[in-house]
Design an enzyme around this catalytic site. Structure first.
Site, mmCIF file in Angstrom:
data_model
loop_
_atom_site.group_PDB
_atom_site.id
_atom_site.type_symbol
_atom_site.label_atom_id
_atom_site.label_comp_id
_atom_site.label_asym_id
_atom_site.label_seq_id
_atom_site.Cartn_x
_atom_site.Cartn_y
_atom_site.Cartn_z
ATOM 1 N N GLU A 188 -4.002 -9.034 -0.053
ATOM 2 C CA GLU A 188 -4.517 -8.857 1.307
ATOM 3 C C GLU A 188 -6.033 -8.817 1.221
ATOM 4 O O GLU A 188 -6.588 -8.198 0.307
ATOM 5 C CB GLU A 188 -3.957 -7.552 1.872
ATOM 6 C CG GLU A 188 -4.056 -7.447 3.364
ATOM 7 C CD GLU A 188 -3.334 -6.207 3.873
ATOM 8 O OE1 GLU A 188 -2.124 -6.040 3.586
ATOM 9 O OE2 GLU A 188 -3.991 -5.417 4.565
ATOM 10 N N GLU A 234 0.837 -1.217 0.000
ATOM 11 C CA GLU A 234 0.000 0.000 0.000
ATOM 12 C C GLU A 234 0.865 1.256 0.000
ATOM 13 O O GLU A 234 0.709 2.154 0.831
ATOM 14 C CB GLU A 234 -0.958 -0.012 1.194
ATOM 15 C CG GLU A 234 -1.873 -1.220 1.168
ATOM 16 C CD GLU A 234 -3.036 -1.142 2.140
ATOM 17 O OE1 GLU A 234 -3.056 -0.236 2.991
ATOM 18 O OE2 GLU A 234 -3.936 -2.001 2.034
HETATM 19 C C1 GAL Z 1 -4.227 -2.792 5.314
HETATM 20 C C2 GAL Z 1 -2.732 -2.767 5.607
HETATM 21 C C3 GAL Z 1 -2.392 -3.675 6.769
HETATM 22 C C4 GAL Z 1 -3.329 -3.444 7.900
HETATM 23 C C5 GAL Z 1 -4.738 -3.648 7.448
HETATM 24 C C6 GAL Z 1 -5.773 -3.521 8.537
HETATM 25 O O1 GAL Z 1 -4.631 -1.752 4.517
HETATM 26 O O2 GAL Z 1 -2.013 -3.189 4.481
HETATM 27 O O3 GAL Z 1 -1.062 -3.454 7.171
HETATM 28 O O4 GAL Z 1 -3.143 -2.133 8.348
HETATM 29 O O5 GAL Z 1 -5.016 -2.702 6.445
HETATM 30 O O6 GAL Z 1 -7.050 -3.651 8.015
#
Ligand code: GAL
Length: 806
Positions: free
Chosen positions: A499, A422
């Site tokens: 993710e 991100e």
């Molecule tokens: C994502 C991020 C993670 C964590 C997650 C929590 O956007 O890549 O590191 O923060 O959100 O939802």
């Protein structure tokens, strides 16, 4: 006769010494023991004469943050775990025998958080701001031998805060080794293995060996590399000879063929290794091992991922580096347990978020069979928190990225290089050039794995990392609702859900009705309608707004072949990022498993979908108010139906329809026994019962293994259950439990998985949370059996014995 004996014995001595010599060419010494440690800044501690006798003596790996008390005021903030950070020093005094003169002696650090500076006998060796990177220093020019002592001093500066979006830990939290070689030796991370062709008949192997000659004269060398199979039998060997100039490096390529290679995959992670021996005038001067696995894989824009030709959806989880109550300490057994819990759930892939991992994690992924996405950075030039790595980006990113690839490129489990998570630069044009540069660095060191990046912007023209056209594989975080647009918007691109999910749960806590889905944060300016005790329902019903519930997300991935796989945020709860609550919440709610390692219910949804085991899991507990309507969920597989009974009366059969991932009954509560039966073609597959629990009367201790090695490292995790007289877990028990331990172990951590507990992780007591807590025992080196006793006011105590072995 005498003459004969003499010749024979000289021959034996010669053979024996050859063998000894062979074994001991490269000496890798565990350098973790007997360091002195002190919080605070001690610039004079670099001098060998500095007195640190009154400092605390400890063994590495060590994390001082995890030993502290929680406070909202700590500069790392609850997002960083609400634990102390600051500056501290480590010193170690050691002697080297005269026989080490003229050798090359280096110290290897697997990771120091953060900004370490190292001195040997007052000489400055260097600084490494990146707290996750592995590095080494050559000490040879500054050492004393014989009776004179040497002092290595390490300053660790984790005072610039906040510097992380999660808990980082502080200190020398990974292993340290002292490596002794001759002047002609394999360079640091000096081998690179690839397998250009693989079929069931034949595997070809290329080994690139970088030799280093640290002497003032050129040297002739012979290099013998041998491939050994998992039974340690030789399957191929190559010898090459050459000359290396003084004070220089020389790269040698060796090519092998292995007939009928056993392939490495996630179910049968078959490993070979290559032992490289360096000879100078037929005298062995170095030996070096490189792991080797034969596997081939492919990403396809339409069909997703395949491993050894077999379509394989990545069933992955993201994992942060902390090990719960042990903090950032990289302990082999802690990581193994974590991975075993994931394996049992059916996980076949791990994304190491968002930084270089410990070596042990990758060794274990090789051994246990996980596909790994390693990741270099969470930020580039643009920060996410005040004192982020962006402060060091310009000076350090090239070196850090190269070191990351060089260290990890021999692990067969590693199949993707992620250059970031991100990253802010995806939103502006600087993203194009930085991406190209980083991809080039990675490719200059390894072309056999795709380079990816975890992106959030899925409008192609707005995403400048994508616009660079340099990525081999597009990682998208979340965006499951937009998956259908991906093949059109990203035509021909290979895609993975780098993710997903970000659902929130507290183990053992249930909010009714379970069908109401909540997102965090709610609409603008409205507070999260959460619970006063900072819990979140363990029915899969709450997620961050950018994510989805587990079921929503998995259904979207499962239905689309072009999504190569998913990495759920997260496998385990981790310290820090306590969304959705403010302090005293101090650890995350995202895990499928809580911080103590106890599965939340949704673990069994994945197990039913991802593993081959028969699964039937019903929840919640069965202690409610009379007449209250309770949603009873069942996760199951390998059956056509589940029938539920309350106190012997059937509440009906249910079957999953369409893409359902659970079945549910709404049951007016009545104390007693809830029983579920799963059946296939009318035959019972599994039965499960939950009983209304009465008052707590006793404790149960469940060790994750029954024998511990007396090596100062090994761990036994003991789950503590609060039970009623009928051996039912008391679902809301919060009894304070004290531990006594004697013999070959000591307590190194306690936990109960409650995200807002302010009890310390280092203690000999813990309150149960929803009926459970955990105590972690570590070997203290004594070869004595361990007696562990758990005591709690009003409950019958419980003792167990843990055997010790060497
Ligand atoms: C994502 C991020 C993670 C964590 C997650 C929590 O956007 O890549 O590191 O923060 O959100 O939802």
């Amino acid at each position: 006769m005498k003459q004969w004996l003499l010749i024979l014995s000289s021959f034996l001595i010669l053979c024996f010494s050859c063998k000894q010599d062979e074994k001991r060419a490269r000496i890798v010494e565990d350098f973790n023991f007997n360091w002195q440690f002190q919080l605070g800044d001690f610039p004079k501690a670099v001098d060998s004469t500095f007195k640190s006798d009154d400092w605390r003596t400890l063994n590495l790996p060590h994390d001082w943050s995890i030993e502290g008390d929680f406070s909202e005021e700590h500069p790392a903030k609850p997002e960083g775990g609400a634990l102390p950070t600051g500056v501290a020093w480590y010193r170690k005094t050691f002697k080297l025998s005269e026989t080490n003169k003229n050798k090359i002696i280096s110290i290897e650090f697997d990771g120091v958080y953060r900004k370490s500076e190292v001195w040997i006998n007052g000489h400055y060796l260097g600084i490494r701001p990146n707290g996750y990177i592995s590095f080494a220093y050559d000490l040879s020019d500054h050492l004393n031998f014989g009776n004179a002592t040497n002092v290595i001093a390490v300053k660790v500066d984790n005072s610039e805060q906040p510097n992380s979006r999660w808990y980082s830990g502080s200190g020398i939290y990974r292993n340290v080794r002292l490596v002794t070689t001759e002047k002609l030796h394999v360079a640091h991370w000096g081998t690179y293995v690839t397998t250009p062709e693989i079929s069931t008949e034949k595997g070809t192997v290329n080994l690139e060996v970088t030799l280093q000659n640290d002497s003032e004269i050129k040297k002739q060398f012979k290099l013998v590399s041998t491939i050994l199979n998992a039974e340690n039998l030789e399957v191929a060997s190559v010898t090459s000879e050459g000359e290396i100039a003084k004070n220089s490096l020389a790269v040698n390529n060796q090519n092998f063929e292995v007939l009928n290679p056993n392939l490495w995959d996630t179910e049968n992670p078959y490993l070979y290794k290559i032992v490289t021996k360096v000879f100078e005038n037929d005298h062995l001067v170095d030996d070096y091992e490189t792991p080797l696995g034969f596997r081939f894989f492919n990403f396809d824009a339409e069909k997703g991922f395949s491993l050894n030709g077999k379509p394989t959806k990545m069933r992955g989880v993201c994992l942060h580096h902390d090990n719960g109550a042990l903090g950032a300490v990289a302990n082999y057994e802690a990581i193994k347990r974590k991975l075993q819990i994931m394996k049992d759930m059916g996980v076949n892939a791990i994304r190491v978020s968002h930084n270089p991992s410990s070596l042990e994690l990758l060794e274990l992924c090789d051994d246990m069979g996980f596909i790994v996405q390693v990741e270099a950075f969470d930020v580039w030039k643009k920060k996410k928190v005040k004192a982020d790595y962006n402060l060091y980006w310009d000076e350090w990113h090239e070196q850090d990225l190269k070191d990351f690839v060089k260290r990890d490129r021999n692990f067969p489990s590693v199949m993707m290089w992620s250059i970031g998570n991100e990253i802010r630069e995806q939103f502006d044009s600087t993203g194009v050039s930085i991406t190209k540069k980083l991809v080039n660095i990675v490719k200059s060191l390894d072309k056999t794995r795709p380079v990816t990046c975890a992106l959030t912007e899925n409008v192609p023209e707005k995403n400048f990392i994508y616009q660079s056209e340099a990525l081999d594989l597009l990682g998208f975080n979340y965006k499951h609702a937009d998956y259908d647009s991906f093949p059109k918007n990203f035509k021909g691109q290979k895609i993975i859900a780098s993710e997903s999910v970000s659902a929130l749960e507290t183990r053992g806590h249930y909010d009714l009705p379970s069908t109401e889905i909540k997102r965090w944060p709610p609409a603008h300016n409205q507070p999260f309608d959460g619970n006063d005790d900072l819990t979140v329902s363990a029915y899969d019903q709450v997620s961050a707004y950018w994510g989805a519930t587990h079921e929503e997300s998995w259904k979207a991935v499962k239905a689309r072949d072009y999504i190569a796989g998913t990495f759920i945020w997260t496998g385990f709860d981790y310290i820090g990022e306590p969304i959705p609550y403010p302090y005293p919440a101090r650890s995350s709610y995202f895990g499928i498993v809580d911080l103590a390692g106890f599965p939340k219910d949704v673990y069994y949804m994945y197990q039913s979908e991802w593993s081959k085991k028969d699964v039937l899991h019903i929840f919640p507990h069965w202690n409610w108010e009379a007449g209250q309507t309770v949603d009873v969920w069942a996760y199951y597989n390998n059956a056509d139906e589940v029938e539920l009974f309350l106190n012997g009366t059937s509440l009906g059969k249910k079957s999953k329809e369409n893409d359902d991932l659970h079945v549910m009954w709404q049951v007016p509560f009545e104390a007693g026994t809830l029983k579920a039966v799963s059946r296939k073609n009318g035959t019972t597959v599994l039965e499960k019962e939950i009983h209304t629990a009465f008052e707590a009367t006793k404790l149960e201790l469940e060790p994750h293994k029954t024998t511990i090695k007396n090596d100062y490292y090994d761990l036994v995790y003991v789950a503590v259950n609060v039970l009623d007289e009928g051996n039912n877990l008391v679902p809301n028990a919060d009894n304070l439990i004290e531990f006594e331990v004697s013999g070959g172990g000591k307590i190194v951590g306690v936990d109960n998985g409650y995200q807002a507990s302010l009890e310390p992780f280092k203690a000999n007591y813990r309150k149960a949370y929803n009926g459970k807590c955990l105590v972690i025992i570590q070997s203290n080196g004594k070869l004595e059996n361990i007696e562990l006793t758990a005591i709690s006011n009003g409950l019958t105590s419980k003792s167990i014995t843990i055997n010790t072995s060497n």
